[in-house]
Motif scaffolding. Structure first.
Motif, PDB file in Angstrom:
ATOM      1  N   TYR A  59       4.383  -4.132  -3.004  1.00  0.00           N
ATOM      2  CA  TYR A  59       3.952  -3.548  -3.444  1.00  0.00           C
ATOM      3  C   TYR A  59       3.818  -3.813  -4.922  1.00  0.00           C
ATOM      4  O   TYR A  59       5.011  -4.182  -5.754  1.00  0.00           O
ATOM      5  N   THR A  65      -3.813   7.714  -6.221  1.00  0.00           N
ATOM      6  CA  THR A  65      -3.953   6.242  -4.848  1.00  0.00           C
ATOM      7  C   THR A  65      -2.526   6.884  -4.222  1.00  0.00           C
ATOM      8  O   THR A  65      -1.529   7.308  -3.998  1.00  0.00           O
ATOM      9  N   GLY A  73      -1.657   3.630  -2.181  1.00  0.00           N
ATOM     10  CA  GLY A  73      -0.513   2.244  -2.683  1.00  0.00           C
ATOM     11  C   GLY A  73       0.573   2.700  -2.578  1.00  0.00           C
ATOM     12  O   GLY A  73       1.419   1.563  -1.945  1.00  0.00           O
ATOM     13  N   ILE A 110      -5.283   6.530   2.651  1.00  0.00           N
ATOM     14  CA  ILE A 110      -5.360   4.916   3.511  1.00  0.00           C
ATOM     15  C   ILE A 110      -5.557   4.894   5.228  1.00  0.00           C
ATOM     16  O   ILE A 110      -5.887   3.951   5.187  1.00  0.00           O
ATOM     17  N   VAL A 167       0.114  -4.835  -1.465  1.00  0.00           N
ATOM     18  CA  VAL A 167      -0.809  -4.012  -2.592  1.00  0.00           C
ATOM     19  C   VAL A 167      -0.562  -3.604  -3.665  1.00  0.00           C
ATOM     20  O   VAL A 167       0.210  -4.213  -4.638  1.00  0.00           O
ATOM     21  N   ALA A 171       1.938   0.349   1.504  1.00  0.00           N
ATOM     22  CA  ALA A 171       3.067   0.021   1.474  1.00  0.00           C
ATOM     23  C   ALA A 171       4.442   0.723   1.700  1.00  0.00           C
ATOM     24  O   ALA A 171       4.613  -0.371   2.579  1.00  0.00           O
ATOM     25  N   ALA A 198     -12.142   0.203  -3.656  1.00  0.00           N
ATOM     26  CA  ALA A 198     -10.983  -0.682  -2.941  1.00  0.00           C
ATOM     27  C   ALA A 198     -11.005  -1.457  -2.162  1.00  0.00           C
ATOM     28  O   ALA A 198     -12.368  -1.941  -2.136  1.00  0.00           O
ATOM     29  N   ASP A 241      -5.960  -1.505  -5.372  1.00  0.00           N
ATOM     30  CA  ASP A 241      -6.523  -0.596  -5.662  1.00  0.00           C
ATOM     31  C   ASP A 241      -6.523   0.206  -4.988  1.00  0.00           C
ATOM     32  O   ASP A 241      -7.878   0.964  -4.523  1.00  0.00           O
ATOM     33  N   PRO A 242      -5.856   1.454  -3.686  1.00  0.00           N
ATOM     34  CA  PRO A 242      -6.241   1.804  -2.411  1.00  0.00           C
ATOM     35  C   PRO A 242      -6.584   3.539  -2.686  1.00  0.00           C
ATOM     36  O   PRO A 242      -6.011   3.891  -3.837  1.00  0.00           O
ATOM     37  N   ARG A 301       9.705  -0.866  -6.767  1.00  0.00           N
ATOM     38  CA  ARG A 301       8.072  -1.515  -6.660  1.00  0.00           C
ATOM     39  C   ARG A 301       7.970  -3.672  -6.916  1.00  0.00           C
ATOM     40  O   ARG A 301       8.797  -3.537  -7.570  1.00  0.00           O
ATOM     41  N   GLU A 306      -2.035  -2.694  -7.484  1.00  0.00           N
ATOM     42  CA  GLU A 306      -2.445  -1.440  -8.198  1.00  0.00           C
ATOM     43  C   GLU A 306      -2.969  -2.720  -9.663  1.00  0.00           C
ATOM     44  O   GLU A 306      -2.159  -3.517 -10.276  1.00  0.00           O
TER      45      GLU A 306
END
Length: 452
Positions: free
Chosen positions: A75, A62, A64, A34, A51, A68, A16, A29-30, A87, A53
């Motif tokens: 996001y 994920t 993400g 997190i 954040v 977020a 990431a 891509d976390p 999102r 993707e």
């Protein structure tokens, strides 16, 4: 002045990225856990404002959505991806301000998935980095066969076009993929951990071959897909639950015996040498320092209860962190200590021999007739094999155990890690086993191999 920090997720072979300026940053891509991303931002003293993707991931859960929510960041998710949460839908050409003179630009790069987006970091009017997700990787591209078999060839052709679209960027632009550092989302494994657009122009088949030759080579080189991948996309599209790393319930020896008798998976995460020396009979060994999450999730029936055995609380916590990344959220139970503490009596303790390829040569010279079991993947086997060996890839072993001939089984892989898992499976089923804990290169130098 921009910065880019890498957050490596070694067990999954992914990365990431945290990128931004002195005030604001984006996370690409976390991973599920997190907290390490938040810590990286804190060290920089920046606020996470976005954040992003690159795609709906098939190989991990994920973090993400959770990230977020916690940070209040926008996001960013590809517009074509079907998801069940709010999102910011990302379309080709969309741009996002990260700070004065620093922007993130989305680039449609279908291939790994139909909706895939790469993100180009632009400072002033100069592109400086491309976060390529599962599109253009280091010396290769992301697999096109993870979504739907009916789409594989179409997506492979799209990968060729997407790679060439990214290759229009200047030579000096850094290529920063999510996959490709051991991830099975990569179509192949390339050397190195850093690259640029200019470097890829000189070595990447997507940029060197015409589309037909590229597609033929790409599709012929694809290996089996980890079974748990089928569950990752739906989890990510639905919106993963927040991370939960609270300690599991501790079990004593009697409770472990009950769980084992009930058919639950008892998984010892100690290293393979310690397991071979002494272990709880019936337990399986998937060592923490190998690829615990990938292989346990691949081998274990999805949703089956698992009890973890570890030598310390620290090891147990690390194992739990690995597993949440692939959706194994709550171990049914756990135990910390030694095999003697996990068994109800000495009859519940087992061991088996470890050896190297030189010992296998000696066994043959002594007139023994060992059964040699190769648990590597098909793509490895074709590069060379131990003469007379039986080949069953690790992920097929439990369903093809009847194909292992009678006798003492000497099991090997490429390094010993997967062989350690296989040895524990065989041992749990009552087979006499020898773990060849050695590099396959030594099989070649010992004269044990023929070409595949």
């Amino acid at each position: 002045m921009h910065f880019i920090d890498t957050v490596a997720v070694e067990g999954l072979g992914n990365r990431a990225y945290l990128a931004g300026d002195r005030d604001a940053a984006v996370v690409i891509d976390p991973p599920r856990d997190i907290d390490q991303v938040i810590a990286a931002a804190a060290r920089r003293g920046v606020r996470i404002t976005h954040v992003a993707e690159t795609h709906i991931h098939n190989d991990y859960v994920t973090g993400g959505l959770d990230l977020a929510r916690i940070t209040g960041a926008r996001y960013l998710v590809p517009a074509e991806a079907r998801v069940s949460f709010a999102r910011t839908p990302v379309a080709d050409g969309d741009t996002y301000e990260l700070g004065p003179g620093l922007t993130l630009q989305a680039v449609a790069t279908p291939g790994h998935t139909p909706h895939h987006k790469a993100y180009v970091l632009v400072e002033g009017d100069r592109p400086v980095a491309a976060f390529t997700g599962g599109s253009l990787l280091i010396g290769t591209v992301g697999r096109p066969d993870l979504v739907d078999p009916r789409l594989t060839e179409r997506l492979a052709r799209a990968q060729h076009g997407s790679a060439r679209r990214l290759a229009r960027l200047p030579d000096e632009v850094r290529v920063l993929p999510t996959h490709g550092f051991g991830s099975f989302c990569s179509a192949s494994q390339a050397e190195g951990d850093a690259t640029t657009i200019g470097m890829e122009r000189t070595r990447n088949d997507a940029l060197l071959k015409d589309v037909d030759a590229f597609v033929t080579a790409l599709l012929s080189g694809l290996d089996d897909i980890p079974a748990y991948y089928a569950h990752m996309g739906p989890v990510n599209a639905a919106g993963p639950a927040p991370l939960d790393l609270t300690a599991p319930v501790l079990a004593d020896a009697a409770q472990i015996a009950d769980r084992l008798a009930a058919g639950e998976w008892i998984v010892d995460v100690r290293d393979r040498a310690a397991f071979a020396e002494r272990h709880l009979v019936g337990s399986l060994n998937v060592e923490l320092d190998g690829r615990l999450a990938v292989y346990l999730a691949w081998l274990m029936p999805w949703g089956k209860p698992v009890t973890l055995l570890a030598d310390s609380v620290r090891q147990l916590s690390a194992a739990q962190r690995e597993l949440v990344r692939v959706g194994i959220d709550r171990p049914a139970a756990a135990a910390v200590g030694t095999p003697e503490e996990w068994a109800t009596d000495r009859a519940g303790l087992g061991s088996y021999r470890r050896a190297d390829f030189a010992a296998l040569v000696t066994a043959h010279k002594n007139g023994e007739t060992p059964v040699v079991l190769d648990v590597r993947r098909d793509s490895e086997r074709v590069q060379g094999a131990v003469t007379g060996s039986v080949h069953i890839p690790l992920h097929h072993l439990r369903t093809r155990i009847h194909q292992v001939p009678d006798g003492v089984v000497w099991v090997h892989c490429g390094t010993g890690m997967r062989a350690g898992i296989a040895a524990s499976i065989l041992d749990a089923l009552g087979r006499e086993v020898v773990l060849i804990d050695d590099s396959f290169d030594h099989a070649r130098t010992a004269g044990l191999t023929t070409s595949g």
